[in-house]
Design a protein around this motif. Structure first.
Motif, PDB file in Angstrom:
ATOM      1  N   ALA A  23       0.803  -1.215   0.000  1.00  0.00           N
ATOM      2  CA  ALA A  23       0.000   0.000   0.000  1.00  0.00           C
ATOM      3  C   ALA A  23       0.842   1.274   0.000  1.00  0.00           C
ATOM      4  CB  ALA A  23      -0.931  -0.001   1.217  1.00  0.00           C
ATOM      5  N   ALA A  24       2.035   1.224   0.604  1.00  0.00           N
ATOM      6  CA  ALA A  24       2.881   2.418   0.683  1.00  0.00           C
ATOM      7  C   ALA A  24       3.281   2.920  -0.701  1.00  0.00           C
ATOM      8  CB  ALA A  24       4.137   2.114   1.507  1.00  0.00           C
ATOM      9  N   ALA A  25       3.281   2.040  -1.690  1.00  0.00           N
ATOM     10  CA  ALA A  25       3.705   2.421  -3.038  1.00  0.00           C
ATOM     11  C   ALA A  25       2.530   2.577  -3.995  1.00  0.00           C
ATOM     12  CB  ALA A  25       4.679   1.381  -3.590  1.00  0.00           C
ATOM     13  N   TYR A  26       1.333   2.353  -3.505  1.00  0.00           N
ATOM     14  CA  TYR A  26       0.156   2.414  -4.382  1.00  0.00           C
ATOM     15  C   TYR A  26      -0.269   3.861  -4.550  1.00  0.00           C
ATOM     16  CZ  TYR A  26      -4.633   1.729  -6.085  1.00  0.00           C
ATOM     17  OH  TYR A  26      -5.782   1.768  -6.835  1.00  0.00           O
ATOM     18  N   ARG A  27      -0.225   4.339  -5.791  1.00  0.00           N
ATOM     19  CA  ARG A  27      -0.623   5.709  -6.058  1.00  0.00           C
ATOM     20  C   ARG A  27      -1.661   5.713  -7.174  1.00  0.00           C
ATOM     21  NH1 ARG A  27       3.617  10.289  -7.763  1.00  0.00           N
ATOM     22  NH2 ARG A  27       3.595   9.179  -9.747  1.00  0.00           N
ATOM     23  N   PRO A  28      -2.942   5.696  -6.820  1.00  0.00           N
ATOM     24  CA  PRO A  28      -3.974   5.713  -7.854  1.00  0.00           C
ATOM     25  C   PRO A  28      -4.064   7.086  -8.499  1.00  0.00           C
ATOM     26  CG  PRO A  28      -4.989   5.890  -5.703  1.00  0.00           C
ATOM     27  CD  PRO A  28      -3.506   5.692  -5.459  1.00  0.00           C
ATOM     28  N   GLY A  29      -4.508   7.127  -9.723  1.00  0.00           N
ATOM     29  CA  GLY A  29      -4.663   8.395 -10.418  1.00  0.00           C
ATOM     30  C   GLY A  29      -3.843   8.406 -11.692  1.00  0.00           C
ATOM     31  N   LEU A  30      -4.307   9.189 -12.662  1.00  0.00           N
ATOM     32  CA  LEU A  30      -3.705   9.148 -13.992  1.00  0.00           C
ATOM     33  C   LEU A  30      -2.911  10.401 -14.350  1.00  0.00           C
ATOM     34  CD1 LEU A  30      -6.702   7.600 -15.971  1.00  0.00           C
ATOM     35  CD2 LEU A  30      -4.728   6.433 -14.979  1.00  0.00           C
ATOM     36  N   GLU A  31      -2.940  11.416 -13.499  1.00  0.00           N
ATOM     37  CA  GLU A  31      -2.330  12.694 -13.870  1.00  0.00           C
ATOM     38  C   GLU A  31      -0.832  12.564 -14.160  1.00  0.00           C
ATOM     39  OE1 GLU A  31      -1.859  17.291 -12.205  1.00  0.00           O
ATOM     40  OE2 GLU A  31      -3.107  15.846 -11.124  1.00  0.00           O
ATOM     41  N   ALA A  32      -0.103  11.915 -13.249  1.00  0.00           N
ATOM     42  CA  ALA A  32       1.347  11.777 -13.449  1.00  0.00           C
ATOM     43  C   ALA A  32       1.647  10.953 -14.701  1.00  0.00           C
ATOM     44  CB  ALA A  32       1.984  11.133 -12.222  1.00  0.00           C
ATOM     45  N   MET A  33       0.835   9.910 -14.932  1.00  0.00           N
ATOM     46  CA  MET A  33       1.051   9.063 -16.101  1.00  0.00           C
ATOM     47  C   MET A  33       0.721   9.813 -17.390  1.00  0.00           C
ATOM     48  SD  MET A  33       2.177   6.046 -16.824  1.00  0.00           S
ATOM     49  CE  MET A  33       2.679   5.948 -18.550  1.00  0.00           C
ATOM     50  N   GLN A  34      -0.330  10.610 -17.358  1.00  0.00           N
ATOM     51  CA  GLN A  34      -0.682  11.405 -18.536  1.00  0.00           C
ATOM     52  C   GLN A  34       0.415  12.411 -18.869  1.00  0.00           C
ATOM     53  OE1 GLN A  34      -4.417  12.743 -16.969  1.00  0.00           O
ATOM     54  NE2 GLN A  34      -5.632  11.241 -18.123  1.00  0.00           N
ATOM     55  N   GLN A  35       1.001  13.001 -17.829  1.00  0.00           N
ATOM     56  CA  GLN A  35       2.095  13.950 -18.046  1.00  0.00           C
ATOM     57  C   GLN A  35       3.322  13.246 -18.609  1.00  0.00           C
ATOM     58  OE1 GLN A  35       2.514  15.813 -14.206  1.00  0.00           O
ATOM     59  NE2 GLN A  35       0.730  17.160 -14.502  1.00  0.00           N
ATOM     60  N   LEU A  36       3.616  12.035 -18.095  1.00  0.00           N
ATOM     61  CA  LEU A  36       4.742  11.260 -18.624  1.00  0.00           C
ATOM     62  C   LEU A  36       4.496  10.903 -20.087  1.00  0.00           C
ATOM     63  CD1 LEU A  36       7.348   9.583 -18.461  1.00  0.00           C
ATOM     64  CD2 LEU A  36       5.980   7.704 -17.514  1.00  0.00           C
ATOM     65  N   ASP A  37       3.292  10.482 -20.386  1.00  0.00           N
ATOM     66  CA  ASP A  37       2.940  10.094 -21.750  1.00  0.00           C
ATOM     67  C   ASP A  37       3.131  11.279 -22.709  1.00  0.00           C
ATOM     68  OD1 ASP A  37       1.781   8.198 -23.677  1.00  0.00           O
ATOM     69  OD2 ASP A  37       0.073   9.556 -23.678  1.00  0.00           O
ATOM     70  N   GLN A  38       2.684  12.450 -22.270  1.00  0.00           N
ATOM     71  CA  GLN A  38       2.841  13.655 -23.094  1.00  0.00           C
ATOM     72  C   GLN A  38       4.316  13.987 -23.272  1.00  0.00           C
ATOM     73  OE1 GLN A  38       0.594  16.950 -21.548  1.00  0.00           O
ATOM     74  NE2 GLN A  38       0.756  18.145 -23.428  1.00  0.00           N
ATOM     75  N   TYR A  39       5.084  13.870 -22.198  1.00  0.00           N
ATOM     76  CA  TYR A  39       6.532  14.123 -22.235  1.00  0.00           C
ATOM     77  C   TYR A  39       7.224  13.200 -23.246  1.00  0.00           C
ATOM     78  CZ  TYR A  39      11.352  13.414 -20.540  1.00  0.00           C
ATOM     79  OH  TYR A  39      12.716  13.250 -20.456  1.00  0.00           O
ATOM     80  N   LEU A  40       6.738  11.952 -23.340  1.00  0.00           N
ATOM     81  CA  LEU A  40       7.342  10.976 -24.252  1.00  0.00           C
ATOM     82  C   LEU A  40       6.808  11.094 -25.683  1.00  0.00           C
ATOM     83  CD1 LEU A  40       7.314   7.805 -21.942  1.00  0.00           C
ATOM     84  CD2 LEU A  40       9.305   9.189 -22.566  1.00  0.00           C
ATOM     85  N   GLY A  41       5.836  11.993 -25.890  1.00  0.00           N
ATOM     86  CA  GLY A  41       5.302  12.162 -27.228  1.00  0.00           C
ATOM     87  C   GLY A  41       4.089  11.300 -27.527  1.00  0.00           C
ATOM     88  N   ASN A  42       3.329  10.913 -26.493  1.00  0.00           N
ATOM     89  CA  ASN A  42       2.112  10.096 -26.662  1.00  0.00           C
ATOM     90  C   ASN A  42       2.361   8.867 -27.542  1.00  0.00           C
ATOM     91  OD1 ASN A  42       0.358  12.062 -25.242  1.00  0.00           O
ATOM     92  ND2 ASN A  42       0.782  13.349 -27.018  1.00  0.00           N
ATOM     93  N   PRO A  43       3.327   8.034 -27.177  1.00  0.00           N
ATOM     94  CA  PRO A  43       3.723   6.923 -28.065  1.00  0.00           C
ATOM     95  C   PRO A  43       2.623   5.923 -28.364  1.00  0.00           C
ATOM     96  CG  PRO A  43       4.691   6.666 -25.869  1.00  0.00           C
ATOM     97  CD  PRO A  43       4.116   8.037 -25.930  1.00  0.00           C
ATOM     98  N   HIS A  44       1.690   5.698 -27.413  1.00  0.00           N
ATOM     99  CA  HIS A  44       0.673   4.666 -27.612  1.00  0.00           C
ATOM    100  C   HIS A  44      -0.303   5.004 -28.732  1.00  0.00           C
ATOM    101  CE1 HIS A  44      -2.580   7.009 -25.694  1.00  0.00           C
ATOM    102  NE2 HIS A  44      -1.593   7.498 -24.967  1.00  0.00           N
ATOM    103  N   GLN A  45      -0.293   6.246 -29.198  1.00  0.00           N
ATOM    104  CA  GLN A  45      -1.184   6.628 -30.292  1.00  0.00           C
ATOM    105  C   GLN A  45      -0.667   6.136 -31.647  1.00  0.00           C
ATOM    106  OE1 GLN A  45      -1.806  10.867 -30.016  1.00  0.00           O
ATOM    107  NE2 GLN A  45      -2.714  10.745 -27.972  1.00  0.00           N
TER     108      GLN A  45
END
Length: 411
Positions: A23-45
């Motif tokens: 539980a100490a490492a569980y961080r729900p939420g998508l904001e940080a991941m969305q920012q990382l994805d944008q930083y990487l150039g939205n590769p999954h698209q």
């Protein structure tokens, strides 16, 4: 440039990792991941994704789908978690693990961002997978949900198909304590107008999936209840459900695959994807079988499979993570068995002292060991050639035994 081992050590030490810490490492939420994805150039698209969630069977289902798609000639990426022996098992293209060099280069290039954004181990790994699949120009990427669905880091993707295998009572401290509540979290991967396949029709969850799918305008289908004519080299009897789910999912992709291709892919899952830990036989005299099933639903299916086998005596090498109802899990197995219990080597493990306290009045024949490998070695020594040894209870117990057997085979 850091070595691969230095890079992996940094990842494990600096980035929170739910699988090990809980539980100490569980961080729900998508904001940080969305920012990382944008930083990487939205590769999954850059490629079509298939998103696979559920409580049990999502890993097997994902690997089966990859094997069939590869057999049909598609270059396919696969992201799963956790790994057993090597971090790189999480990210594969064409059945091959991502190279050590790719891991080092990616982490080294983006380490300042990871540290500044305080990304979790899981978020960084998902980012690596999505980036690598774009670099490799895959035709399809199969993405397995980590935990839950709605708030899982993988849920930034917009797939061409969503799959939810089933719903069981697992990770209840995060997802809820009843099937319907958990189903709603898992249903978070259902996207507007994107088809979704549900592996099992369960009266406790069916209405939830129907409601969410209708709200999203997503075509919903349940995997057929009749027996599928297909079979797989993944031999656990529980795989029949997963095969049905795979067939239903493939139909939604409308690829026009011939039955011969589908069957060939299903029979070649282990070789095509390097999958381990699913009803895997690693010795013959005595027979040793291991399986990563770790919750009540999964271990119930394992116990049923064991009942179909012929053997002398049953020896169970097991360990658990915190939060498991150990007495309930052990009661699934024959009371005549010998249990060799230990604690896997991770922070999240259920400590041996607590295990003993919980089972102090148990009528079962239990032996306790300080290490998983000591438990496994004791079972090997005590088992007769005609006996059966089962290893399970936790992915990490299976991993320790697999590592031991791998090292022994190299000697």
């Amino acid at each position: 440039m850091e070595t691969y081992q230095e890079t992996i050590a940094w990842m494990f030490s600096k980035l929170p990792m739910f699988q090990r810490k809980g539980a100490a490492a569980y961080r729900p939420g998508l904001e940080a991941m969305q920012q990382l994805d944008q930083y990487l150039g939205n590769p999954h698209q850059a490629y079509p994704c298939i998103h696979i969630g559920g409580t049990n069977g999502k890993g097997s289902t994902a690997h089966m789908m990859v094997s069939v798609l590869q057999t049909a000639g598609f270059k396919t990426g696969l992201y799963t978690s956790p790994h057993l022996l090597d971090f790189r098992e999480r990210i594969k293209v064409g059945g091959q693990l991502i190279s050590k060099q790719e891991v080092v280069e990616f982490v080294t290039s983006h380490k300042p961002y990871f540290e500044k954004a305080q990304l979790s181990f899981f978020e960084m790994t998902v980012g690596l997978a999505l980036w690598y699949f774009k670099k490799e120009k895959v035709d399809y990427a199969i993405i397995e949900v980590g935990l839950g669905g709605r708030l899982d880091a993988t849920n930034i993707i917009t797939p061409v198909l969503s799959v939810i295998t089933n719903i069981g009572l697992d990770h209840t401290q995060f997802l809820g304590t009843i099937h319907a509540t958990i189903a709603r979290e898992k249903a978070g991967i259902i996207k507007p107008k994107i088809p979704v396949v549900i592996g099992e029709k369960d009266p406790r969850t069916q209405a939830v999936f129907e409601e969410v799918a209708q709200h999203q305008g997503a075509p919903l289908s349940f995997a057929e209840q009749q027996n599928s004519p297909f079979f797989s080299d993944l031999t656990g009897s529980y795989q029949k459900k997963n095969i049905r789910t795979v067939i239903a999912a493939l139909e939604q992709l409308h690829l026009g695959l011939e039955d011969e291709i589908v069957q060939k892919g299903l029979l070649n899952v282990k070789e095509a994807t390097q999958l381990m830990g699913r009803w895997q036989k690693i010795r013959t005299t005595p027979e040793v079988i291991l399986d990563v099933a770790h919750n009540k639903e999964g271990l119930t299916l394992v116990a049923k499979q064991i009942k179909t086998l012929s053997y002398g005596k049953l020896h169970l090498v097991m360990g658990f993570v915190q939060g498991r109802e150990v007495q309930d899990l052990l009661s699934l197995f024959p009371s005549s068995a010998t249990f060799y219990l230990s604690s896997p080597n991770l922070e999240r493990a259920l400590p041996l002292t607590q295990l003993k306290e919980e089972l102090v009045n148990s009528p079962l024949h239990i032996q306790y060991f300080q290490q998983v490998l000591l438990a496994y070695q004791a079972a090997l020594e005590e088992a007769a050639p005609e006996d059966l040894i089962f290893v399970g209870g936790s992915t990490f117990v299976v991993a320790e035994v697999l590592e031991y057997e791998k090292n022994n085979s190299l000697k």
